[in-house]
Design an enzyme around this catalytic site. Structure first.
Site, PDB file in Angstrom:
ATOM      1  N   SER A 167       1.186  -0.796  -0.124  1.00 44.19           N
ATOM      2  CA  SER A 167       0.167  -0.237  -0.115  1.00 44.19           C
ATOM      3  C   SER A 167       1.082   1.290  -0.336  1.00 44.19           C
ATOM      4  O   SER A 167       2.309   1.671   0.421  1.00 44.19           O
ATOM      5  CB  SER A 167      -0.738  -0.355   0.993  1.00 44.19           C
ATOM      6  OG  SER A 167      -0.053  -0.150   2.011  1.00 44.19           O
TER       7      SER A 167
ATOM      8  N   HIS B  38      -3.522   7.415  -3.062  1.00 39.73           N
ATOM      9  CA  HIS B  38      -3.751   5.552  -2.445  1.00 39.73           C
ATOM     10  C   HIS B  38      -3.667   5.074  -3.737  1.00 39.73           C
ATOM     11  O   HIS B  38      -4.061   5.030  -3.966  1.00 39.73           O
ATOM     12  CB  HIS B  38      -4.863   6.452  -1.419  1.00 39.73           C
ATOM     13  CG  HIS B  38      -5.329   4.763  -1.255  1.00 39.73           C
ATOM     14  ND1 HIS B  38      -6.033   3.995  -1.291  1.00 39.73           N
ATOM     15  CD2 HIS B  38      -4.679   4.298   0.103  1.00 39.73           C
ATOM     16  CE1 HIS B  38      -6.319   2.646  -0.802  1.00 39.73           C
ATOM     17  NE2 HIS B  38      -5.332   3.046   0.287  1.00 39.73           N
TER      18      HIS B  38
ATOM     19  N   ASN C 167      -3.529   0.219  -2.346  1.00 36.75           N
ATOM     20  CA  ASN C 167      -3.700  -1.089  -1.405  1.00 36.75           C
ATOM     21  C   ASN C 167      -3.822  -2.064  -3.157  1.00 36.75           C
ATOM     22  O   ASN C 167      -5.026  -1.989  -2.995  1.00 36.75           O
ATOM     23  CB  ASN C 167      -4.266  -0.792  -0.368  1.00 36.75           C
ATOM     24  CG  ASN C 167      -4.313  -1.822   0.308  1.00 36.75           C
ATOM     25  OD1 ASN C 167      -5.621  -2.818   0.309  1.00 36.75           O
ATOM     26  ND2 ASN C 167      -3.309  -1.853   0.996  1.00 36.75           N
ATOM     27  N   TYR C 168      -3.072  -3.833  -2.222  1.00 40.32           N
ATOM     28  CA  TYR C 168      -3.589  -4.321  -3.127  1.00 40.32           C
ATOM     29  C   TYR C 168      -2.687  -5.342  -1.554  1.00 40.32           C
ATOM     30  O   TYR C 168      -2.014  -5.798  -1.838  1.00 40.32           O
ATOM     31  CB  TYR C 168      -3.115  -4.596  -4.191  1.00 40.32           C
ATOM     32  CG  TYR C 168      -3.540  -3.464  -5.596  1.00 40.32           C
ATOM     33  CD1 TYR C 168      -4.901  -3.276  -5.586  1.00 40.32           C
ATOM     34  CD2 TYR C 168      -3.106  -2.485  -5.822  1.00 40.32           C
ATOM     35  CE1 TYR C 168      -5.660  -2.855  -7.102  1.00 40.32           C
ATOM     36  CE2 TYR C 168      -3.429  -1.944  -6.584  1.00 40.32           C
ATOM     37  CZ  TYR C 168      -4.637  -1.783  -7.256  1.00 40.32           C
ATOM     38  OH  TYR C 168      -5.427  -0.832  -7.562  1.00 40.32           O
ATOM     39  N   ARG C 169      -3.822  -6.071  -2.057  1.00 37.65           N
ATOM     40  CA  ARG C 169      -3.461  -7.397  -0.676  1.00 37.65           C
ATOM     41  C   ARG C 169      -4.745  -8.906  -1.182  1.00 37.65           C
ATOM     42  O   ARG C 169      -5.320  -8.575  -2.024  1.00 37.65           O
ATOM     43  CB  ARG C 169      -3.979  -6.357   0.504  1.00 37.65           C
ATOM     44  CG  ARG C 169      -5.414  -6.461   0.765  1.00 37.65           C
ATOM     45  CD  ARG C 169      -6.366  -5.612   2.058  1.00 37.65           C
ATOM     46  NE  ARG C 169      -8.034  -5.237   1.449  1.00 37.65           N
ATOM     47  CZ  ARG C 169      -8.311  -4.553   0.888  1.00 37.65           C
ATOM     48  NH1 ARG C 169      -7.492  -3.223   0.227  1.00 37.65           N
ATOM     49  NH2 ARG C 169      -9.603  -4.127   0.434  1.00 37.65           N
TER      50      ARG C 169
ATOM     51  N   GLY D 136      -0.272  -6.719  17.757  1.00 35.84           N
ATOM     52  CA  GLY D 136       0.843  -6.711  17.686  1.00 35.84           C
ATOM     53  C   GLY D 136       1.215  -5.625  17.182  1.00 35.84           C
ATOM     54  O   GLY D 136       2.683  -5.229  16.423  1.00 35.84           O
ATOM     55  N   SER D 137       0.591  -5.145  16.321  1.00 37.25           N
ATOM     56  CA  SER D 137       0.769  -4.111  14.745  1.00 37.25           C
ATOM     57  C   SER D 137       1.245  -3.019  14.848  1.00 37.25           C
ATOM     58  O   SER D 137       0.999  -2.381  16.310  1.00 37.25           O
ATOM     59  CB  SER D 137      -1.207  -3.891  14.365  1.00 37.25           C
ATOM     60  OG  SER D 137      -1.949  -2.989  15.170  1.00 37.25           O
ATOM     61  N   ARG D 138       2.340  -2.502  14.235  1.00 40.54           N
ATOM     62  CA  ARG D 138       2.980  -1.804  14.537  1.00 40.54           C
ATOM     63  C   ARG D 138       1.756  -0.293  13.618  1.00 40.54           C
ATOM     64  O   ARG D 138       1.279  -0.001  12.612  1.00 40.54           O
ATOM     65  CB  ARG D 138       3.631  -1.526  13.238  1.00 40.54           C
ATOM     66  CG  ARG D 138       4.772  -0.622  13.266  1.00 40.54           C
ATOM     67  CD  ARG D 138       6.436  -0.556  12.875  1.00 40.54           C
ATOM     68  NE  ARG D 138       7.258   0.551  13.099  1.00 40.54           N
ATOM     69  CZ  ARG D 138       7.440   0.896  12.452  1.00 40.54           C
ATOM     70  NH1 ARG D 138       6.964   1.417  10.699  1.00 40.54           N
ATOM     71  NH2 ARG D 138       8.498   2.366  12.200  1.00 40.54           N
TER      72      ARG D 138
END
Length: 268
Positions: free
Chosen positions: A58, A72, A74-76, A225-227
């Site tokens: 992203s 913007h 984002n590919y997931r 726990g994500s940043r």
């Protein structure tokens, strides 16, 4: 488990803030994150937990010059394992443009480039995903879209994993040709303090959408726990809110607001 790489540029000559995130993560979805998924897919969780793996790229770019739009993309890819051992997978993502001022040539170029990428796979995809983008990036409490759209899709799991992956790659490869020419075209445009102020107010709307409605931000904040710095990378370096600010009638500021309230077809 897993992790990722975040690269952020701040106070550049052209870009005030620009970032790219690449992440590959796995683990157990929290009950909160599972509930968000359940609104779109029926999941058989075990004690409120679902094993998952997710990966994506992203980027958000906020230029200094108010005549260069914010972009913007984002590919997931997502995969989950249900309590009975069955797996579900899907792709999602999109690319959208958020100009401070409307430039119709830029809007047409941006949308046509994305349409060409979609048309390689199925001519029905662009109109479907363009509408999805307009509907998704909607700031309900303002009654306006975040920008002039692009394409957006989620939960895509057919016709086959390889075919969807090829489509997503086509969309990703369209990012540079749809955006970089616009940057080069406007990077030396002069601008006034009043135009810079309007950019700051529009960025305020960008912040509102990302923090209140954006599904990716919500999912990231709900993942243990994500940043946090990477999740909030999409926020601009500067933004502004003014009480009851209304642009003058027939102004360029009013022109962009009209398009944000009533999305247009840019390719026909």
């Amino acid at each position: 488990g897993g992790g990722g790489i975040s690269c952020v540029l701040q106070d550049g000559h052209i870009f005030e803030k620009a970032g790219v995130n690449v992440s590959v993560v796995f683990g157990q979805l929290s009950a909160e994150a599972v509930q968000q998924m359940k609104s779109r897919k029926t999941l058989k969780d075990k004690d409120g937990k679902v094993p998952f793996c997710a990966m994506g790229v992203s980027s958000v770019i906020h230029p200094k010059n108010p005549h260069i739009p914010t972009v913007h993309f984002n590919y997931r890819y997502f995969e989950i394992e249900e309590a009975d051992g069955t797996k579900q997978w899907w792709f999602g993502g999109g690319t959208d443009l958020t100009p401070t001022y409307l430039n119709k040539e830029d809007a047409v170029h941006f949308h046509k480039t994305l349409k060409e990428a979609c048309d390689k796979h199925d001519p029905k995809l662009y109109p479907k995903y363009k509408k999805w983008c307009d509907d998704y990036f909607y700031i309900k409490h303002r009654g306006e879209r975040r920008g002039i759209g692009g394409i957006f899709f989620d939960d895509v799991d057919s016709p086959s994993k390889e075919e969807v992956f090829q489509f997503v790659q086509s969309c990703a490869k369209a990012i540079v040709p749809c955006y970089v020419p616009i940057v080069k075209k406007h990077r030396h445009d002069p601008f006034t303090p009043e135009e810079k102020l309007w950019q700051q107010l529009r960025r305020g709307r960008y912040v509102e959408f990302n923090l209140v409605y954006d599904r990716g931000t919500k999912f990231g904040l709900a993942t243990p726990g994500s940043r946090i710095e990477s999740i909030l990378m999409s926020l601009p370096l500067t933004a502004r809110w003014e009480y009851m600010h209304t642009p003058p009638e027939n102004s360029r500021e009013a022109e962009i607001l009209e398009v944000l309230r009533n999305p247009k077809d840019w390719v026909h």
